[in-house]
Design a protein around this motif. Sequence first.
Motif, short mmCIF file in Angstrom:
data_model
loop_
_atom_site.label_atom_id
_atom_site.label_comp_id
_atom_site.label_asym_id
_atom_site.label_seq_id
_atom_site.Cartn_x
_atom_site.Cartn_y
_atom_site.Cartn_z
N TRP A 53 0.82 -1.19 0.00
CA TRP A 53 0.00 0.00 0.00
C TRP A 53 0.86 1.25 0.00
CZ3 TRP A 53 -4.28 2.03 -1.34
CH2 TRP A 53 -4.66 3.26 -0.85
N LYS A 54 1.94 1.24 0.80
CA LYS A 54 2.82 2.41 0.87
C LYS A 54 3.42 2.71 -0.51
CE LYS A 54 6.80 4.33 3.33
NZ LYS A 54 7.05 5.26 2.27
N TRP A 55 3.85 1.68 -1.21
CA TRP A 55 4.42 1.83 -2.55
C TRP A 55 3.40 2.50 -3.48
CZ3 TRP A 55 5.34 -2.95 -6.13
CH2 TRP A 55 6.08 -2.58 -7.24
N PHE A 56 2.17 1.99 -3.51
CA PHE A 56 1.12 2.55 -4.35
C PHE A 56 0.78 3.98 -3.93
CE2 PHE A 56 -3.43 3.27 -5.16
CZ PHE A 56 -3.45 3.14 -6.53
N ASN A 57 0.64 4.20 -2.63
CA ASN A 57 0.26 5.52 -2.13
C ASN A 57 1.34 6.57 -2.42
OD1 ASN A 57 -1.78 7.07 -0.86
ND2 ASN A 57 -0.52 7.16 0.98
N ASP A 58 2.61 6.20 -2.29
CA ASP A 58 3.69 7.13 -2.62
C ASP A 58 3.61 7.56 -4.09
OD1 ASP A 58 4.69 7.15 -0.07
OD2 ASP A 58 6.37 5.81 -0.49
N TRP A 104 5.70 -1.11 -11.33
CA TRP A 104 5.05 -0.16 -10.43
C TRP A 104 3.57 -0.51 -10.38
CZ3 TRP A 104 6.51 0.73 -15.36
CH2 TRP A 104 5.57 1.23 -16.23
N PRO A 105 2.94 -0.30 -9.21
CA PRO A 105 1.51 -0.60 -9.09
C PRO A 105 0.69 0.52 -9.74
CG PRO A 105 2.34 0.25 -7.02
CD PRO A 105 3.52 0.11 -7.94
N SER A 106 -0.23 0.13 -10.61
CA SER A 106 -1.03 1.14 -11.29
C SER A 106 -2.47 1.20 -10.78
CB SER A 106 -1.06 0.88 -12.80
OG SER A 106 -1.64 -0.37 -13.08
N LYS A 107 -2.91 0.13 -10.10
CA LYS A 107 -4.29 0.13 -9.60
C LYS A 107 -4.42 -0.89 -8.47
CE LYS A 107 -7.57 -1.63 -12.30
NZ LYS A 107 -8.64 -1.80 -13.30
N ILE A 108 -5.21 -0.53 -7.46
CA ILE A 108 -5.56 -1.45 -6.38
C ILE A 108 -7.08 -1.44 -6.27
CG2 ILE A 108 -5.44 -1.94 -3.91
CD1 ILE A 108 -2.68 -0.76 -3.86
N GLU A 109 -7.68 -2.63 -6.25
CA GLU A 109 -9.13 -2.75 -6.13
C GLU A 109 -9.46 -3.65 -4.94
OE1 GLU A 109 -11.12 -2.73 -10.43
OE2 GLU A 109 -9.77 -4.41 -10.10
N PHE A 110 -10.52 -3.30 -4.24
CA PHE A 110 -11.00 -4.10 -3.12
C PHE A 110 -12.39 -4.61 -3.46
CE2 PHE A 110 -8.24 -0.79 -1.49
CZ PHE A 110 -7.33 -1.52 -0.76
N GLU A 120 -8.38 -8.59 -2.66
CA GLU A 120 -7.72 -7.36 -3.05
C GLU A 120 -6.94 -7.66 -4.32
OE1 GLU A 120 -4.99 -4.01 -0.88
OE2 GLU A 120 -4.65 -6.09 -0.35
N THR A 121 -7.14 -6.86 -5.37
CA THR A 121 -6.46 -7.06 -6.64
C THR A 121 -5.51 -5.91 -6.87
OG1 THR A 121 -8.40 -8.19 -7.53
CG2 THR A 121 -6.79 -7.39 -9.12
N ILE A 122 -4.25 -6.24 -7.15
CA ILE A 122 -3.24 -5.23 -7.42
C ILE A 122 -2.75 -5.42 -8.85
CG2 ILE A 122 -0.98 -4.32 -6.76
CD1 ILE A 122 -1.53 -5.47 -3.95
N THR A 123 -2.83 -4.36 -9.65
CA THR A 123 -2.36 -4.40 -11.03
C THR A 123 -0.98 -3.78 -11.09
OG1 THR A 123 -4.62 -4.19 -11.84
CG2 THR A 123 -2.86 -3.68 -13.40
N LEU A 124 -0.02 -4.54 -11.62
CA LEU A 124 1.34 -4.06 -11.78
C LEU A 124 1.64 -3.84 -13.25
CD1 LEU A 124 3.35 -6.44 -9.41
CD2 LEU A 124 2.67 -4.09 -8.96
#
Length: 77
Positions: A1-6, A45-51, A64-68
């Motif tokens: 989450w920190k990586w995506f949020n940054d 790099w993470p481009s999208k996070i979905e819950f 939780e789906t993370i798109t890289l």
Amino acid sequence: WKWFNDLRTKGMTVTNRSKPRRHGSVVVYDSALVETARWNFYDAWPSKIEFASLEASANEVAVETITLQYEKLERKK
């Protein structure tokens, strides 16, 4: 989450373009905890996070789906 949020708050500018990119692996294990598949990714790099929507009365697993996005992907096994 920190990586995506940054990335979301600071962006990926020309000056910090290489800093937010990371290398990593996605590994699949069988029930005996033996590795059965591995994908190595580079400069990602993470481009999208979905819950998934949560419902209090449901007895379901939260997903939780993370798109890289990545520059290079290798299948090792």
